[in-house]
Motif scaffolding. Sequence first.
Motif, mmCIF file in Angstrom:
data_model
loop_
_atom_site.group_PDB
_atom_site.id
_atom_site.type_symbol
_atom_site.label_atom_id
_atom_site.label_comp_id
_atom_site.label_asym_id
_atom_site.label_seq_id
_atom_site.Cartn_x
_atom_site.Cartn_y
_atom_site.Cartn_z
ATOM 1 N N UNK A 13 71.788 44.969 -8.018
ATOM 2 C CA UNK A 13 70.556 44.186 -7.875
ATOM 3 C C UNK A 13 69.614 44.525 -9.025
ATOM 4 N N UNK A 74 71.574 51.103 -1.154
ATOM 5 C CA UNK A 74 72.476 50.594 -0.124
ATOM 6 C C UNK A 74 73.745 50.185 -0.854
ATOM 7 N N UNK A 77 76.634 47.685 1.587
ATOM 8 C CA UNK A 77 75.995 47.401 2.869
ATOM 9 C C UNK A 77 75.590 48.621 3.672
ATOM 10 N N UNK A 78 75.881 49.820 3.169
ATOM 11 C CA UNK A 78 75.546 51.032 3.926
ATOM 12 C C UNK A 78 74.502 51.863 3.180
ATOM 13 N N UNK A 104 78.971 46.814 -4.328
ATOM 14 C CA UNK A 104 77.630 46.223 -4.263
ATOM 15 C C UNK A 104 76.601 47.339 -4.216
ATOM 16 N N UNK A 106 72.533 47.835 -3.834
ATOM 17 C CA UNK A 106 71.274 47.155 -3.536
ATOM 18 C C UNK A 106 70.184 48.171 -3.224
ATOM 19 N N UNK A 107 68.935 47.755 -3.346
ATOM 20 C CA UNK A 107 67.844 48.657 -2.927
ATOM 21 C C UNK A 107 67.737 48.703 -1.401
ATOM 22 N N UNK A 108 67.039 49.701 -0.874
ATOM 23 C CA UNK A 108 66.657 49.714 0.541
ATOM 24 C C UNK A 108 65.810 48.461 0.759
ATOM 25 N N UNK A 109 66.184 47.627 1.713
ATOM 26 C CA UNK A 109 65.419 46.388 1.894
ATOM 27 C C UNK A 109 64.561 46.426 3.156
ATOM 28 N N UNK A 110 63.248 46.357 2.962
ATOM 29 C CA UNK A 110 62.302 46.258 4.075
ATOM 30 C C UNK A 110 60.966 45.839 3.474
ATOM 31 N N UNK A 173 66.354 51.409 6.096
ATOM 32 C CA UNK A 173 67.281 50.554 5.346
ATOM 33 C C UNK A 173 68.470 50.138 6.202
#
Lengths: 258, 260
Positions: A13, A74, A77-78, A104, A106-110, A173
């Motif tokens: 990302x 992440x 997905x984990x 994949x 990704x950043x922690x999404x919140x 996350x």
Amino acid sequence: MHRKTMNFTLRVWRQKSANAAGRFVDYPARNIPDEASFLEMLDIVNEELEARGEEPIAFDHDCREGICGMCSLVINGLAHGPNGSHATTCQLYMRLFDDGSTIYVEPFRATPFPIIKDLVVHRAALDRIQQAGGFISNRTGSAVDANANPVSKRDADGAMDAAACIGCGACVAACPNASAMLFVGAKVTHFARLPQGQPERDRRVLAMVGQMDKEGFGNCSNHYECEAVCPAEIKVDVIAHLNRDFDIAKLKSATVGV
Amino acid sequence: MNALLSYCRSSIGKKTIVAVTGLLLILFVTGHLVGNLQFFLPPEWINAYGHKLQSLGALLWVIRLGLLAVVGTHILATISLTLQNRKARPQGYAVPAYRASTAASRTMIVSGLILVCFIVFHLLHFTVRVVPGHTYNEEIHLVDGTVVNHEIGGFTKHWGIPLGDVPAHTVHNVHDMMVAGFQRWYISAFYIVGMFLLCMHLSHGAASFVQTFGLRSRQIEKGLTIGSRLFAWAIFLGYSSIPASVLLGLVKATGSTCCK
Ligand code: FES
């Protein structure tokens, strides 16, 4: 020395700034030693990017020995990646991944964790919850004798387990609802089980939950994904403790006052 | 009043509302099942039971409206929580992966909202009785239709409670109504699918309220998970056995011969 190396495709990302639109970009990760940690692998990829004059991938890290709670990500997905042994991303090793696979990242999404850049998110919301009541106000002075405050073994263990939280935010996350209740539960339980935490126990839980709600975290619906990823092995028992203490404190504040 | 409002607006307060109403609904589905399983006893049982419930008068409406309020509150609180949860994670992960949650726990809002449709149909089907194309043999004509009935098929009491005085022609043949209602395979199938969704919903919900009340711990974690699943499957099998036995021809309509 024989070193096994591996190759991966990273789908990372990338996002220039908080308000910019982000997207996934593929990068090859070539000749990665199997004993490299996930962050070391990113270092190798970043060196190549810099050599080509491209912007390196921004990610959070500090101690790199699994104790500070600064690293995030992440991975597939984990939160903290597919680490079966409750460890942080900096303690995740590339040998756990299949050679040649696509990963994949990704950043922690919140919403309460706004993205600063790429994989770096702002976790100050957790600090603000902590500042709302995650402390005791009396002066501690110099250390007292070990046995001056008798604490039962059960409570000492419970408080110690809760105090293990390193505040990394992986619980948020991993939670499908982006709830911070494992974090808040750990902080509340930590004090609630010790004699020093009693005087402010009710006010603490009301203030911390109030701040948690204000920050816009989601609400626990008992998926228990947080417990499954927590590098400090905090158990969802602390959320039960949080619920209990909050209900009692609310009742007291409406009647006898806190 | 202010304190109550601020509690209801807080995350944990809303969760508690869901847990309390959920527990009440768990008690209701359990009681409703026990009542319905009298279908497998001689027809007088369920007819007397239905008659007893219908002769509760004002109390019946208190119970009905109370249930409606409980269901409504459960739905409103969960929708509010779900909207907040969506807002807290507007963008999901590219490849979601799960370690601890279950399909049931992640689809509570979906199973719940479909169950609302089920409840509406169920009420139209058996309470209001307006599903088109259905004729129910719903009245029991006693030998003398004008007498005041103290007795159904030899029952003067049901579960120790005396039956009310109601003109005989208003006594419903609940047993035959259920048989007629489940005669069509697609209606029975709809009920069984509905009960499966209820089973999923309960397998998560029945363990969840204990945690929300703050009573779950590592010591009871295993037993609670297994117990809630067993409970959910028992509810599913119990309820589904009724349409299934009608479809399989195991239970047949009795006509008015059931009583005298
Ligand atoms: S960098 Fe400190 S815990 Fe990972």
